[in-house]
Design a protein around this motif. Structure first.
Motif, PDB file in Angstrom:
ATOM      1  N   ALA A 174      -1.358  -3.849  -9.574  1.00 41.95           N
ATOM      2  CA  ALA A 174      -0.094  -3.570  -8.902  1.00 41.95           C
ATOM      3  C   ALA A 174      -0.223  -2.364  -7.990  1.00 41.95           C
ATOM      4  CB  ALA A 174       1.004  -3.322  -9.931  1.00 41.95           C
ATOM      5  N   GLY A 175       0.492  -2.434  -6.872  1.00 38.39           N
ATOM      6  CA  GLY A 175       0.542  -1.322  -5.932  1.00 38.39           C
ATOM      7  C   GLY A 175       1.805  -1.405  -5.109  1.00 38.39           C
ATOM      8  N   ARG A 176       1.984  -0.440  -4.224  1.00 37.87           N
ATOM      9  CA  ARG A 176       3.218  -0.362  -3.461  1.00 37.87           C
ATOM     10  C   ARG A 176       3.082  -0.855  -2.035  1.00 37.87           C
ATOM     11  NH1 ARG A 176       5.419   5.495  -3.896  1.00 37.87           N
ATOM     12  NH2 ARG A 176       3.252   5.989  -3.444  1.00 37.87           N
ATOM     13  N   ASP A 177       1.873  -1.164  -1.569  1.00 35.14           N
ATOM     14  CA  ASP A 177       1.732  -1.677  -0.214  1.00 35.14           C
ATOM     15  C   ASP A 177       1.554  -3.189  -0.262  1.00 35.14           C
ATOM     16  OD1 ASP A 177      -0.876  -2.062  -1.073  1.00 35.14           O
ATOM     17  OD2 ASP A 177      -1.649  -0.300  -0.031  1.00 35.14           O
ATOM     18  N   ASN A 178       1.630  -3.812   0.907  1.00 30.53           N
ATOM     19  CA  ASN A 178       1.579  -5.274   0.973  1.00 30.53           C
ATOM     20  C   ASN A 178       0.250  -5.827   0.474  1.00 30.53           C
ATOM     21  OD1 ASN A 178       4.171  -5.508   2.010  1.00 30.53           O
ATOM     22  ND2 ASN A 178       3.485  -5.322   4.139  1.00 30.53           N
ATOM     23  N   ALA A 179      -0.840  -5.143   0.789  1.00 32.01           N
ATOM     24  CA  ALA A 179      -2.149  -5.639   0.358  1.00 32.01           C
ATOM     25  C   ALA A 179      -2.256  -5.640  -1.160  1.00 32.01           C
ATOM     26  CB  ALA A 179      -3.256  -4.779   0.975  1.00 32.01           C
ATOM     27  N   SER A 180      -1.785  -4.571  -1.793  1.00 29.53           N
ATOM     28  CA  SER A 180      -1.847  -4.502  -3.259  1.00 29.53           C
ATOM     29  C   SER A 180      -0.946  -5.546  -3.890  1.00 29.53           C
ATOM     30  CB  SER A 180      -1.445  -3.107  -3.729  1.00 29.53           C
ATOM     31  OG  SER A 180      -2.344  -2.134  -3.252  1.00 29.53           O
ATOM     32  N   ARG A 181       0.235  -5.759  -3.292  1.00 32.44           N
ATOM     33  CA  ARG A 181       1.149  -6.754  -3.848  1.00 32.44           C
ATOM     34  C   ARG A 181       0.553  -8.146  -3.753  1.00 32.44           C
ATOM     35  NH1 ARG A 181       5.233  -5.967  -0.756  1.00 32.44           N
ATOM     36  NH2 ARG A 181       5.374  -7.942   0.349  1.00 32.44           N
ATOM     37  N   SER A 182      -0.101  -8.449  -2.648  1.00 33.15           N
ATOM     38  CA  SER A 182      -0.734  -9.757  -2.491  1.00 33.15           C
ATOM     39  C   SER A 182      -1.892  -9.922  -3.464  1.00 33.15           C
ATOM     40  CB  SER A 182      -1.235  -9.923  -1.048  1.00 33.15           C
ATOM     41  OG  SER A 182      -0.161  -9.845  -0.123  1.00 33.15           O
ATOM     42  N   ALA A 183      -2.665  -8.852  -3.643  1.00 33.41           N
ATOM     43  CA  ALA A 183      -3.782  -8.924  -4.593  1.00 33.41           C
ATOM     44  C   ALA A 183      -3.274  -9.153  -6.006  1.00 33.41           C
ATOM     45  CB  ALA A 183      -4.603  -7.640  -4.521  1.00 33.41           C
ATOM     46  N   ALA A 184      -2.183  -8.488  -6.365  1.00 32.95           N
ATOM     47  CA  ALA A 184      -1.618  -8.672  -7.701  1.00 32.95           C
ATOM     48  C   ALA A 184      -1.140 -10.107  -7.892  1.00 32.95           C
ATOM     49  CB  ALA A 184      -0.458  -7.700  -7.922  1.00 32.95           C
TER      50      ALA A 184
END
Length: 303
Positions: A174-184
């Motif tokens: 999990a993360g707060r940017d779009n790339a992290s959200r997509s990876a999650a």
């Protein structure tokens, strides 16, 4: 003459994000609809196919549904769609107890509506004489209701292990940017697909209490007698993963869970931030005291 008190910017609340953060009603709506979608896909595909002979399409469908729902609604609610994931976030310190209870309630409601829709479709099919018996084929069970006659102990352990893995993957990516959200979304969806492939072979294990309850309600009486296993076991596994991340996973802000990143997992800067501006990060003491707690809660200002 009093000395002006400098305005403290809470390290847990990014500047400027408060106005853009979705309110509680929008977050709960996203959770309910996401749970509805996951139930329809996760139960519907095996319900209208033959999962015993080919379980892979059903597992893939459920995993893809998780990914799609997280990508579509994760920015609004964090994309839990599963009480076990919400419990993991609660124990990891990433969501408040009040919000966690509200999330779990809407997830259960969304799952029940999804199962009701499938049950209604079954009732319209002339070739199916008993809709509840049809639901039995996709409902979690152990012992004589397991495909391989798996005993209670095996099902308990597998449900706990699977839920712990899913929650750990969710919290870790999990993360707060779009790339992290997509990876999650991709990581969690693939994890679900792999584990559901295993779970279906054992006894339709869902690793999701909301889906387990939804399918049990519309199945034969034995399903409600056994559903406690598929509610309690994943919650225990999720709690273990959440406590591990609370203890070892919050040390670095770069991990998205330290001083600069306590958010609903999978969310962006506009996703729910569980500790609000004006609240002490160490003691949890509210220093604002300006508005009513109830009003702030329903406006989404309080998690």
């Amino acid at each position: 003459m009093s000395t002006p008190v400098p305005v403290r910017h809470d390290a847990l609340q990014p500047s400027g994000s408060e106005g853009a953060r979705p309110g509680l009603l929008l977050r709960l709506t996203a959770e309910a609809f996401g749970s509805f979608f996951l139930t329809v896909a996760g139960l519907g595909v095996p319900l209208f196919s033959i999962p015993q002979s080919s379980p892979l399409p059903a597992a893939l469908a459920a995993g893809l549904a998780v990914t799609a729902a997280m990508l579509a609604f994760g920015h609004a609610s964090g994309g839990h769609f599963n009480p076990a994931i919400t419990a993991g976030h609660l124990l990891a310190g990433r969501i408040r107890p009040g919000a966690a209870a509200a999330y779990a309630g809407t997830q259960l409601a969304g799952g029940l509506v999804g199962a009701l829709a499938l049950y209604g479709i079954l009732r319209t099919l002339p070739g199916i004489a008993d809709s509840r018996t049809a639901f039995d084929t996709v409902t979690a069970g152990f012992g004589e209701h397991s495909i391989i006659q798996a005993p209670l102990a095996a099902v308990l352990l597998l449900e706990m292990l699977g839920a712990a893995i899913i929650v750990a993957v969710f919290l870790a990516t999990a993360g707060r940017d779009n790339a992290s959200r997509s990876a999650a979304a991709v990581a969690v969806g693939l994890s679900f697909a792999v584990l559901l492939q295993l779970g279906q072979s054992v006894g339709n294990l869902p690793f999701n209490p909301a889906r387990a309850v939804a399918s049990a309600v519309f199945s034969s009486g034995w399903a409600l007698e056994q559903v406690w296993v598929f509610v309690a076991a994943p919650l225990v596994g999720a709690a273990v993963a959440g406590l591990v991340f609370r203890t070892f996973g919050n040390g670095s802000p770069s991990e998205g869970a330290g001083e600069s990143g306590v958010t609903a997992a999978g969310g962006t800067d506009s996703a729910p931030h569980e500790l609000e501006a004006g609240e002490d990060a160490r003691t949890g003491r509210d220093t604002a005291g300006e508005a009513s707690e109830a009003q702030e809660f329903f406006e989404g200002k309080r998690g």
